[in-house]
Design a protein around this motif. Sequence first.
Motif, short mmCIF file in Angstrom:
data_model
loop_
_atom_site.label_atom_id
_atom_site.label_comp_id
_atom_site.label_asym_id
_atom_site.label_seq_id
_atom_site.Cartn_x
_atom_site.Cartn_y
_atom_site.Cartn_z
N PRO A 155 0.80 -1.13 0.09
CA PRO A 155 -0.56 0.11 -0.07
C PRO A 155 1.22 0.92 0.20
N GLY A 183 1.06 6.08 -0.41
CA GLY A 183 -0.14 6.43 0.47
C GLY A 183 0.80 7.84 -1.01
N GLY A 184 1.32 9.24 0.34
CA GLY A 184 1.96 10.22 -0.89
C GLY A 184 3.25 9.99 -0.55
N ARG A 185 3.56 8.93 -0.14
CA ARG A 185 5.33 8.65 -0.51
C ARG A 185 6.08 9.29 0.34
N THR A 186 6.05 10.44 1.70
CA THR A 186 6.51 10.73 2.53
C THR A 186 7.28 10.18 3.26
N GLY A 187 6.67 8.58 3.69
CA GLY A 187 8.02 8.12 4.87
C GLY A 187 9.44 8.02 5.18
N PHE A 197 -0.82 11.25 2.50
CA PHE A 197 -2.36 11.18 2.83
C PHE A 197 -2.54 10.70 3.80
N THR A 212 0.75 5.03 9.78
CA THR A 212 2.28 5.19 10.69
C THR A 212 1.55 6.04 12.30
N GLY A 246 3.11 12.31 13.90
CA GLY A 246 2.88 13.20 14.64
C GLY A 246 2.71 14.21 13.95
N ILE A 253 -6.09 0.71 4.54
CA ILE A 253 -6.76 1.61 4.62
C ILE A 253 -7.50 2.53 3.92
C1 LIG Z 1 9.50 17.35 4.73
C2 LIG Z 1 9.37 15.80 6.29
C3 LIG Z 1 8.78 16.35 7.39
C4 LIG Z 1 7.45 15.16 7.91
N1 LIG Z 1 7.29 15.38 9.76
C5 LIG Z 1 6.64 14.32 10.38
C6 LIG Z 1 6.32 14.86 11.85
O1 LIG Z 1 6.32 15.83 12.19
N2 LIG Z 1 5.46 13.94 12.01
C7 LIG Z 1 5.71 12.57 11.72
O2 LIG Z 1 4.61 11.93 12.32
N3 LIG Z 1 6.07 12.15 10.31
C8 LIG Z 1 6.57 13.23 9.67
N4 LIG Z 1 7.53 12.60 7.91
C9 LIG Z 1 7.06 11.65 8.13
C10 LIG Z 1 5.70 11.48 6.96
O3 LIG Z 1 5.68 12.38 6.32
C11 LIG Z 1 4.61 10.56 7.78
O4 LIG Z 1 5.17 9.43 7.83
C12 LIG Z 1 3.29 10.55 7.24
O5 LIG Z 1 2.40 9.75 7.99
C13 LIG Z 1 3.71 9.59 5.68
O6 LIG Z 1 2.52 9.14 5.72
P1 LIG Z 1 2.68 9.21 3.55
O7 LIG Z 1 1.02 9.13 2.80
O8 LIG Z 1 3.05 9.63 2.67
O9 LIG Z 1 2.51 7.36 3.97
P2 LIG Z 1 3.87 6.36 2.80
O10 LIG Z 1 4.82 7.50 3.18
O11 LIG Z 1 3.15 6.25 1.34
O12 LIG Z 1 3.88 5.71 3.41
C14 LIG Z 1 4.12 5.23 4.96
C15 LIG Z 1 3.59 3.59 5.00
O13 LIG Z 1 2.14 3.56 5.30
C16 LIG Z 1 1.19 2.53 4.27
N5 LIG Z 1 0.84 3.32 4.22
C17 LIG Z 1 0.18 4.23 3.44
N6 LIG Z 1 -0.92 4.19 2.87
C18 LIG Z 1 -1.51 2.94 3.11
C19 LIG Z 1 -2.94 3.37 3.46
N7 LIG Z 1 -4.27 4.10 2.55
N8 LIG Z 1 -3.24 1.52 4.00
C20 LIG Z 1 -2.09 1.29 4.87
N9 LIG Z 1 -0.57 1.13 4.84
C21 LIG Z 1 -0.65 2.15 4.71
C22 LIG Z 1 2.83 2.43 3.85
O14 LIG Z 1 2.55 1.22 3.45
C23 LIG Z 1 4.25 2.86 4.73
O15 LIG Z 1 4.01 1.34 5.26
C24 LIG Z 1 7.82 13.65 7.98
C25 LIG Z 1 8.34 13.63 6.23
C26 LIG Z 1 8.60 14.63 5.70
C27 LIG Z 1 9.64 13.94 4.57
#
Ligand SMILES: Cc1cc2nc3c(=O)[nH]c(=O)nc-3n(C[C@H](O)[C@H](O)[C@H](O)COP(=O)(O)OP(=O)(O)OC[C@H]3O[C@@H](n4cnc5c(N)ncnc54)[C@H](O)[C@@H]3O)c2cc1C
Length: 468
Positions: free
Chosen positions: A80, A82-86, A149, A156, A159, A215
């Motif tokens: 899965p 999402g926004g790939r900001t992990g 996303f 995740t 926070g 999700i």
């Molecule tokens: C500049 C920057 C600042 C950041 N600051 C913070 C911060 O202050 N606090 C914080 O907690 N994080 C922060 N992050 C990390 C990140 O933004 C978080 O972890 C965010 O929750 C990831 O969301 P995403 O949609 O990009 O997920 P993704 O990177 O796409 O995926 C993250 C994880 O979630 C899973 N996933 C994604 N979508 C789903 C779905 N629909 N159902 C089930 N599993 C799914 C994926 O398999 C993966 O394991 C930051 C990142 C960056 C680049």
Amino acid sequence: MGREGGALLDSRLIDDLRRVVGDRWVVCERDSVVDYLLDETPDVVRPQPSSDIVVVKPHSAEEVSEILKVANERRVPVYPVGGRTGLVGGSIPTEPGIIVSMERFKRIEIDEENLMATVGAGVTLGELIEAAERAGLFFPLHPGDEGAFVGGLVATNAGGARAVKYGVMRNYVKGVEVVVPTGEILRLGGRLLKNNTGYNLMHLIIGSEGTLGIITEVTLKLYPRMKHSVTLIAPFSSRRDAIRAVPKILRSGANPLAIEYVELEEILKSAEHLNERWPVEEGFSQLIIILTEVSEDSLYAQAEEIEHLCKESGSGDLVVAEAREEQDRVLRIRSNLYTTLKPDVCDILDIVVPPSMLAELIDIIEELGAEYGAKLPVYGHAGDGNLHAHIMKVNGHAPEYFEELKRKIYEATVKLGGAISGEHGIGETRIKDLKLALSSKEIELMREIKRAFDPNNILNPGKVVGRA
Ligand SMILES: Cc1cc2nc3c(=O)[nH]c(=O)nc-3n(C[C@H](O)[C@H](O)[C@H](O)COP(=O)(O)OP(=O)(O)OC[C@H]3O[C@@H](n4cnc5c(N)ncnc54)[C@H](O)[C@@H]3O)c2cc1C
């Protein structure tokens, strides 16, 4: 080669996926697939993605269910995304398989009566914040990247800067629609403020990083928009002085939305990176304190109390940002810190301790930095006891002491009653350190839970709990 020896992503599988979502939403072309293979994890620790990947873009829970049934039957790994900001390699497909991108889940419904939002997993943090504001409401949580996303934020248990007052993502989630690896669609919780009906599966899904289910939709609590807010910036000459002020502020009765810790050198670089100006150019360390209140009187009474406490702890004169644009600019520069540092970072640690232990933790980081001759930039969510210490590259590469230094910081954190991840999760990059923080029984129980949800281990295999 697939798990049964045949070509894993054969034409029969591709045809099956096309039958479920339609030709247009199945992407096999290499040039398009590459966009989905990486997240924001530092390159030194980022896992290598498989090149044998097909991307599928469903737009309903029913389609996700069909995709998982096909994959489960054929034992094909599913990732899965999402926004790939992990920041821990969680969404990176480490084996040949299917990426399920949630980008088409864009529904937003604001329920003003219940102060709730029901949103698709593909809605970004930025879109959610805007939609809440348009309805005269407020979604306080603000992890640094607004491109994340909602599905990823829940997966995740994110926070971010503004978690002190209302907590992390888990505190906002009231309902989740999730598809488990065997294809069943579960609708957990709802527009409920309390629910005590059996084991709370919803809270297992929150923070499961895409290993227990996909999700598709989330119901979140919103708050009334605060009429008044102010951002204070307090400069300190040392890390220790700044950090020691935090527990005092938390005990003061003021109820800040955020207490962020930053260091002057890095925050100036972040401002420059955005072509912006940072309002306070003194001190080695600074605290950014955001206050929100229904009345101006109580807002400024709290601000005065906090100014007094900071001064008492050795701060210089505080700068007060009152105008909305000015406050947004401060948060924008703060949120841009990782992006600014990323090219030179080996790893961003996400350590958390009881707030009263922060001063000791920061001393240990200082000592270890001196011992290894390493510069360890630190910033983070001091109000939650959560700091991001960065181990930097030396001459463009990971220094020899990298893993040893990281382990020592983790061991010190756990010894202070802390944990190795406050908000970013375990993903792929922290699996090997899990045993530093968890007992073997805890890990065993987690693997049992994984097996209960995913008997054929197809969903994000190997992530978070590793392999048995
Ligand atoms: C500049 C920057 C600042 C950041 N600051 C913070 C911060 O202050 N606090 C914080 O907690 N994080 C922060 N992050 C990390 C990140 O933004 C978080 O972890 C965010 O929750 C990831 O969301 P995403 O949609 O990009 O997920 P993704 O990177 O796409 O995926 C993250 C994880 O979630 C899973 N996933 C994604 N979508 C789903 C779905 N629909 N159902 C089930 N599993 C799914 C994926 O398999 C993966 O394991 C930051 C990142 C960056 C680049």
